[in-house]
Design a protein around this motif. Structure first.
Motif, short mmCIF file in Angstrom:
data_model
loop_
_atom_site.label_atom_id
_atom_site.label_comp_id
_atom_site.label_asym_id
_atom_site.label_seq_id
_atom_site.Cartn_x
_atom_site.Cartn_y
_atom_site.Cartn_z
N VAL A 1 42.62 29.25 22.74
CA VAL A 1 42.02 29.41 23.99
C VAL A 1 41.45 31.04 23.47
O VAL A 1 42.23 31.80 23.16
N LYS A 2 40.34 31.25 24.00
CA LYS A 2 39.53 32.52 23.64
C LYS A 2 39.71 33.56 24.70
O LYS A 2 38.87 34.19 25.35
N GLY A 3 41.04 33.94 24.76
CA GLY A 3 41.44 34.83 25.57
C GLY A 3 42.23 34.21 26.80
O GLY A 3 41.58 33.39 27.40
N ILE A 4 43.50 34.95 27.31
CA ILE A 4 44.13 34.20 28.34
C ILE A 4 43.59 34.57 29.56
O ILE A 4 43.96 33.80 30.71
N ASP A 5 42.64 35.33 29.65
CA ASP A 5 41.98 35.36 31.10
C ASP A 5 41.12 34.60 31.38
O ASP A 5 40.74 34.52 32.64
N LEU A 6 40.78 33.40 30.55
CA LEU A 6 40.29 32.42 30.96
C LEU A 6 41.24 31.21 31.66
O LEU A 6 40.66 30.28 32.12
N VAL A 7 42.43 31.74 31.62
CA VAL A 7 43.56 30.75 32.21
C VAL A 7 44.25 31.52 33.39
O VAL A 7 44.33 30.61 34.54
N VAL A 8 44.66 32.59 33.16
CA VAL A 8 45.30 33.12 34.30
C VAL A 8 44.69 34.54 34.38
O VAL A 8 44.39 35.08 33.30
N PRO A 9 44.71 35.12 35.66
CA PRO A 9 44.42 36.65 35.56
C PRO A 9 45.25 37.54 35.01
O PRO A 9 46.30 37.58 35.22
N VAL A 10 44.49 38.44 34.48
CA VAL A 10 45.24 39.60 33.52
C VAL A 10 45.19 41.05 34.15
O VAL A 10 44.11 41.26 34.59
N ASP A 11 46.43 41.71 33.98
CA ASP A 11 46.15 43.11 34.82
C ASP A 11 46.08 44.29 33.70
O ASP A 11 45.52 44.88 33.77
N VAL A 12 46.66 43.81 32.25
CA VAL A 12 46.74 44.81 31.52
C VAL A 12 46.51 44.36 30.19
O VAL A 12 47.14 43.07 29.82
N TYR A 13 45.53 44.56 29.41
CA TYR A 13 45.42 44.04 28.01
C TYR A 13 46.01 45.09 26.75
O TYR A 13 45.65 46.25 26.92
N VAL A 14 46.80 44.47 26.21
CA VAL A 14 47.33 45.45 25.06
C VAL A 14 46.94 45.08 23.61
O VAL A 14 47.05 43.86 23.25
#
Lengths: 168, 177
Positions: free
Chosen positions: A119-132
């Protein structure tokens, strides 16, 4: 806490209640025990004595999503796993937070171009608060991300946000 | 035991089962006809001169220009060492089998070497070769409803999978080699 949120105007009582609620929330963020790939090793290192996640009250890794507040998505998320990630997120109780840990989770990482299954980024699946970012991020990076998440929780309020009726 | 000796032993037992394969490569392998592979596999395992009792690896190679998929079986014979160590490596050999790319199939050797069961499922999953007589031929890595076989060189990336967009920002839809 949705029964209390968005009901009161700003005021001394609401502000103090905000402070107590946010203080308790941000100092007892219980993560979900959830490691997908090599980032999970760094997440484990963060929990061990050298970096000591317990300093922040976050050391209680819960084995069930129903007791967890925070999902640290640590590692490569494949399409096969993404449906499980979404189901675990839906099972968590509000308020819930997601940290995308590592390059794969932020945006596909080294599998961005050739990974047919990532998956090209988990923000395509669930909403993300902080990216590390990082590959994998060092424990200091994850701690920094967790502290930024604490800052984000510190800014929350239960007061009524101005809606269309207030503007008119 | 050298690969040439293994090839001559198979050739003397099954004269019509061996095809020519280059032997002076880094990974010399005996070429075998797909239809005779099961008999050859049992011979490789049970013949007292060979006794290849371990399947180390099963790989698939997509030879798209030649229109076939090559399967490489890496075999090893383990025997009791007799000097205190539990096992010693007797010999290694490889077998190379070509099957057609479209609708290619091969007899399964999952009951000859138990390790072959999951290896054959992986080759089926990623390259689309079917194995006749396999006890449980399902996908092993990709989800059951995945479309296509990802390690084929003409594979096309999915546009979306269960609502998750799949293509990259460059619009790339197929692997580049």
């Amino acid at each position: 806490m949705s029964w209390i949120e968005n009901r009161f105007e700003e005021g001394l009582v609401v502000t103090s209640l905000d402070w107590v609620l946010n203080w308790s929330r941000l100092n007892s963020l219980w993560p979900l025990t959830f490691g997908l790939a090599c980032c999970a090793i760094e997440m484990m290192a963060t929990g061990m004595s050298r970096f000591d996640l317990d300093r922040f009250g976050m050391g209680a890794f819960r084995p069930t999503p129903r007791q967890a507040d925070l999902m640290i998505v640590a590692g490569t998320v494949t399409y096969k796993m993404a449906s499980r990630v979404r189901r675990l997120y839906n099972q968590m109780a509000d308020p819930k937070y997601v940290i995308a840990m590592g390059a794969c989770t932020v945006g596909g990482g080294p599998y961005f171009k050739h990974g047919y299954h990532v998956v090209k980024g988990i923000d395509l699946v669930v909403p993300v608060d902080v990216y590390v970012p990082g590959c994998p991020p060092r424990p200091e990076s994850l701690l920094e991300g967790l502290m930024r998440l604490q800052d984000k929780i510190r800014g929350r309020t239960i007061a009524r946000r101005p809606g269309p009726a207030d503007i008119a | 035991m050298t690969p040439e000796e293994v090839a001559s032993l198979i050739g003397s037992a099954f004269p019509d089962a061996v095809v020519d394969a280059p032997m002076n490569t880094l990974h010399p392998a005996v070429g075998v006809v797909p239809d005779r592979w099961r008999e050859v596999a049992l011979f490789l395992r049970d013949d007292p001169r060979l006794r290849f009792n371990l399947l180390r690896c099963l790989s698939g190679v997509d030879r798209i220009a030649e229109g076939r998929i090559e399967l490489v079986y890496d075999l090893m014979s383990l025997r009791p060492a007799g000097d205190g160590r539990p096992w010693s490596c007797g010999a290694v050999a490889a077998v190379r089998i070509g099957v057609p790319r479209d609708g290619g199939s091969l007899p399964s050797v999952a009951d000859v070497w138990p390790a072959a069961e999951w290896h054959e499922r992986e080759v089926y999953d990623l390259l689309g070769v079917s194995f006749d007589g396999h006890p449980d031929l399902r996908r092993i890595l990709c989800p059951d409803d995945w479309v296509g076989h990802p390690l084929r060189k003409d594979y096309v990336f999915p546009v979306e999978y269960h609502g998750i967009p799949g293509s990259t920002e460059f619009g790339q839809r197929s692997p580049r080699h």
